[in-house]
Design a protein around this motif. Structure first.
Motif, PDB file in Angstrom:
ATOM      1  N   SER A  84      11.739   1.256 -20.971  1.00 30.51           N
ATOM      2  CA  SER A  84      10.348   0.860 -20.717  1.00 30.51           C
ATOM      3  C   SER A  84       9.441   2.072 -20.539  1.00 30.51           C
ATOM      4  O   SER A  84       8.219   1.945 -20.600  1.00 30.51           O
ATOM      5  N   TRP A  85      10.036   3.278 -20.328  1.00 32.50           N
ATOM      6  CA  TRP A  85       9.233   4.492 -20.215  1.00 32.50           C
ATOM      7  C   TRP A  85       8.485   4.807 -21.508  1.00 32.50           C
ATOM      8  O   TRP A  85       7.545   5.615 -21.511  1.00 32.50           O
TER       9      TRP A  85
ATOM     10  N   GLU B  63       2.857   2.013 -18.652  1.00 31.36           N
ATOM     11  CA  GLU B  63       3.486   2.506 -17.428  1.00 31.36           C
ATOM     12  C   GLU B  63       2.769   3.745 -16.900  1.00 31.36           C
ATOM     13  O   GLU B  63       2.673   3.950 -15.692  1.00 31.36           O
TER      14      GLU B  63
ATOM     15  N   ASN C  84       1.030   4.107 -13.221  1.00 35.80           N
ATOM     16  CA  ASN C  84       1.300   5.219 -12.311  1.00 35.80           C
ATOM     17  C   ASN C  84       0.000   5.868 -11.840  1.00 35.80           C
ATOM     18  O   ASN C  84      -0.127   6.240 -10.667  1.00 35.80           O
TER      19      ASN C  84
END
Length: 208
Positions: free
Chosen positions: A141-142, A147, A151
């Motif tokens: 998923s990175w 994402e 963050n």
């Protein structure tokens, strides 16, 4: 992985926008004792005890090449919430797009079947036809640029105790508007060529 990286190489297109989508829970926490305010040279002091006030869920979608993102705060994290979120993306933010290339992870709620569980078949098919779903690999998923946005959101906006969903929603929307006004983009550098070098241990060994 390489499919996702190929999509990231595509040029900007209003007709076929590349959009990354993700979601994250936020625990609602209430202070049980008054904190000590900051003083010159001293940080704010917060007691370790707190009271849990439930959770909420933040949906985010960002279009990296356009420098814009959209967020919604929900009290739950269900197929229905996801279905209405992507319906809103298609009908409100990308209503003139021919096909939206949507990159997301393999969460069980992120499936076309969710549309049919929430909407009538004709409406579910209409929404589905607006998208090309592109999934990141399991444990990968990175690769989803959403994402990165989450963050940034957590570090700039949600890195403290908040005890109600209304405050979360208000501050998240303010953050989104500010970041969109900054035209903040993501400079993605990880390519297929780099992946084949750095992650070569994940590729099958072929005997010539």
């Amino acid at each position: 992985m390489e499919q996702v990286l190929d999509v990231y190489k595509l040029p900007y297109s209003e007709e076929f926008p590349v959009v990354c989508m993700d979601e994250s829970p936020k625990q609602l926490i209430k202070e049980t004792r008054l904190s000590i305010n900051m003083k010159p040279g001293q940080e704010r002091k917060v007691d370790f005890e707190y009271e849990r006030c439930g959770t909420c869920n933040i949906f985010i979608a960002n279009e990296p090449l356009a420098g814009k993102r959209f967020v919604e705060t929900k009290s739950t994290k269900t197929k229905r919430d996801w279905a209405y979120f992507i319906k809103g993306l298609a009908d409100n933010h990308y209503k003139n797009a021919t096909k939206i290339k949507l990159i997301m992870d393999n969460l069980n709620t992120h499936a076309p079947s969710a549309l049919y569980e929430v909407f009538e078949p004709e409406e579910a098919k209409r929404i589905w036809d607006r998208y090309e779903f592109i999934y990141t690999p399991k444990h990968g998923s990175w690769l989803n640029m959403a994402e990165i946005e989450l963050n940034v959101l957590n570090s700039q906006c949600l890195c403290r105790r908040i005890d109600n969903i209304e405050t979360v929603e208000e501050e998240v929307q303010a953050w989104c508007e500010s970041r969109n006004n900054m035209d903040a983009k993501i400079n993605w550098q990880f390519t297929t060529d780099k992946a084949r070098i750095k992650l070569r241990s994940l590729y099958p060994k072929i005997d010539a």
